[in-house]
Design an enzyme around this catalytic site. Structure first.
Site, PDB file in Angstrom:
ATOM      1  N   GLY A 190       3.498   2.167  10.735  1.00  0.00           N
ATOM      2  CA  GLY A 190       4.548   3.153  10.511  1.00  0.00           C
ATOM      3  C   GLY A 190       5.321   3.545  11.742  1.00  0.00           C
ATOM      4  N   GLU A 196      -4.948  -4.656  11.201  1.00  0.00           N
ATOM      5  CA  GLU A 196      -3.851  -3.694  11.313  1.00  0.00           C
ATOM      6  C   GLU A 196      -4.061  -2.850  12.573  1.00  0.00           C
ATOM      7  OE1 GLU A 196      -3.968  -0.923   8.020  1.00  0.00           O
ATOM      8  OE2 GLU A 196      -5.971  -0.323   8.624  1.00  0.00           O
ATOM      9  N   ASN A 213       0.861  -1.180   0.000  1.00  0.00           N
ATOM     10  CA  ASN A 213       0.000   0.000   0.000  1.00  0.00           C
ATOM     11  C   ASN A 213       0.898   1.231   0.000  1.00  0.00           C
ATOM     12  OD1 ASN A 213      -1.966   1.947   0.348  1.00  0.00           O
ATOM     13  ND2 ASN A 213      -2.304   1.492   2.514  1.00  0.00           N
ATOM     14  N   TRP A 214       0.961   1.910  -1.139  1.00  0.00           N
ATOM     15  CA  TRP A 214       1.862   3.067  -1.275  1.00  0.00           C
ATOM     16  C   TRP A 214       1.337   4.306  -0.570  1.00  0.00           C
ATOM     17  CZ3 TRP A 214       4.755   3.582  -6.611  1.00  0.00           C
ATOM     18  CH2 TRP A 214       5.609   2.486  -6.748  1.00  0.00           C
ATOM     19  N   LYS A 215       0.057   4.326  -0.236  1.00  0.00           N
ATOM     20  CA  LYS A 215      -0.553   5.489   0.423  1.00  0.00           C
ATOM     21  C   LYS A 215      -0.359   6.742  -0.446  1.00  0.00           C
ATOM     22  CE  LYS A 215       0.080   3.189   4.826  1.00  0.00           C
ATOM     23  NZ  LYS A 215       0.374   3.285   6.266  1.00  0.00           N
ATOM     24  N   GLU A 248      -6.209   4.644   8.413  1.00  0.00           N
ATOM     25  CA  GLU A 248      -5.968   6.067   8.159  1.00  0.00           C
ATOM     26  C   GLU A 248      -7.198   6.736   7.572  1.00  0.00           C
ATOM     27  OE1 GLU A 248      -1.229   5.176   7.634  1.00  0.00           O
ATOM     28  OE2 GLU A 248      -2.476   5.466   5.845  1.00  0.00           O
ATOM     29  N   HIS A 303      -9.339   1.297   5.615  1.00  0.00           N
ATOM     30  CA  HIS A 303      -7.998   1.428   6.197  1.00  0.00           C
ATOM     31  C   HIS A 303      -8.035   2.348   7.413  1.00  0.00           C
ATOM     32  CE1 HIS A 303      -3.733   2.457   6.570  1.00  0.00           C
ATOM     33  NE2 HIS A 303      -3.489   1.348   5.907  1.00  0.00           N
ATOM     34  N   SER A 334       3.907  -2.225  10.396  1.00  0.00           N
ATOM     35  CA  SER A 334       5.363  -2.272  10.550  1.00  0.00           C
ATOM     36  C   SER A 334       5.943  -3.643  10.207  1.00  0.00           C
ATOM     37  CB  SER A 334       5.770  -1.846  11.969  1.00  0.00           C
ATOM     38  OG  SER A 334       5.424  -0.491  12.205  1.00  0.00           O
TER      39      SER A 334
END
Length: 248
Positions: A169, A163, A10-12, A95, A93, A208
């Site tokens: 991160g 997650e 997942n490049w975000k 975020e 997700h 992570s």
């Protein structure tokens, strides 16, 4: 049931056309690991270029809107991302839940929209650090799954990803026992919701994941793969995770 490992990147909100060169080595590693499924979700702006550059690698979207079309300025539908080359999407997700205040119902609606367009779905769930510290992780994850998973979900198009928000991160990960406990609870909850189809649904761990810890995490019971953020941005960091999955 034996479930194929899935390593999803997942490049975000990262990436550029110049960075797509990283996909060459990732696609090569995927080809060298035929027993592992590998996919990468990239920003909307890169889906078409990425899918054209590496046609044998599954390229997806990082989110979709719940409606098929309409007056939703700035949003992108499942049909739109499919048209430009996406084969899957991530929904729910952490975020998106935290930054855009999305709910589990929003995740459910987006999963349904993606399914209508024939996309595979990776649906995310996970607790915050405060919820973990208050011993509420299990209840939070169960509630999110109950409210997010479509009734017709099955492993042919649906994947769940656990997650823990506090591990994304940060370099901090739950213990293997903690991961195993949540994944077992997630599997049991899926079984309650969709019956025997739950046995075919892969449950990924995200938070992570690195080349150094991937082997031990992926060998944990009920962990069927990984949802990888920062480490998926370069082949140097992502390929070792694919290789770790291939040796299991």
């Amino acid at each position: 049931m034996m479930r194929r490992k899935l390593v999803a990147g997942n490049w975000k909100m990262n990436g550029s056309r110049a960075m797509l060169v990283e996909l060459d080595a990732i696609a090569a590693a995927a080809s060298a690991a035929p027993g592992v499924d590998v996919s990468v979700a990239v920003p909307f702006t890169l889906i078409a270029a990425a899918s054209e550059r590496v046609p044998n690698l599954a390229i997806g979207a990082e989110d979709v809107h719940e409606a098929d079309s309409g007056a939703h300025t700035g949003c992108v539908s499942a049909g739109m991302v499919k048209e430009v080359g996406a084969s899957f999407t991530i929904v729910g997700h952490s975020e998106r839940r935290a930054d855009q205040h999305e709910t589990s119902h929003d995740a459910w609606a987006k999963a349904a929209a993606a399914r209508r367009q024939g996309l595979h779905v990776i649906l995310c769930c996970g607790e915050t650090e405060a919820e973990r510290d208050a011993d509420r992780a299990e209840r939070v994850v169960q509630a999110q799954i109950e409210k997010s998973v479509p009734d017709n979900a099955d492993g042919s198009w649906f994947t769940l990803a656990y997650e823990p928000r506090w591990a994304i991160g940060t370099g901090r990960t739950p213990t293997l026992d903690e991961i195993a406990a949540i994944h077992a609870i997630a599997r049991a909850k899926l079984r309650m919701l969709i019956g025997d189809a739950a046995a075919g649904v892969r449950i990924l761990y995200g938070g992570s994941v690195t080349g150094a810890n991937a082997a031990s995490i992926l060998a944990t019971p009920n962990v069927d793969g990984a949802l990888v953020g920062g480490a998926s941005l370069t082949a140097e960091k992502f390929v070792p995770i694919i290789e770790a999955a291939a040796f299991l």
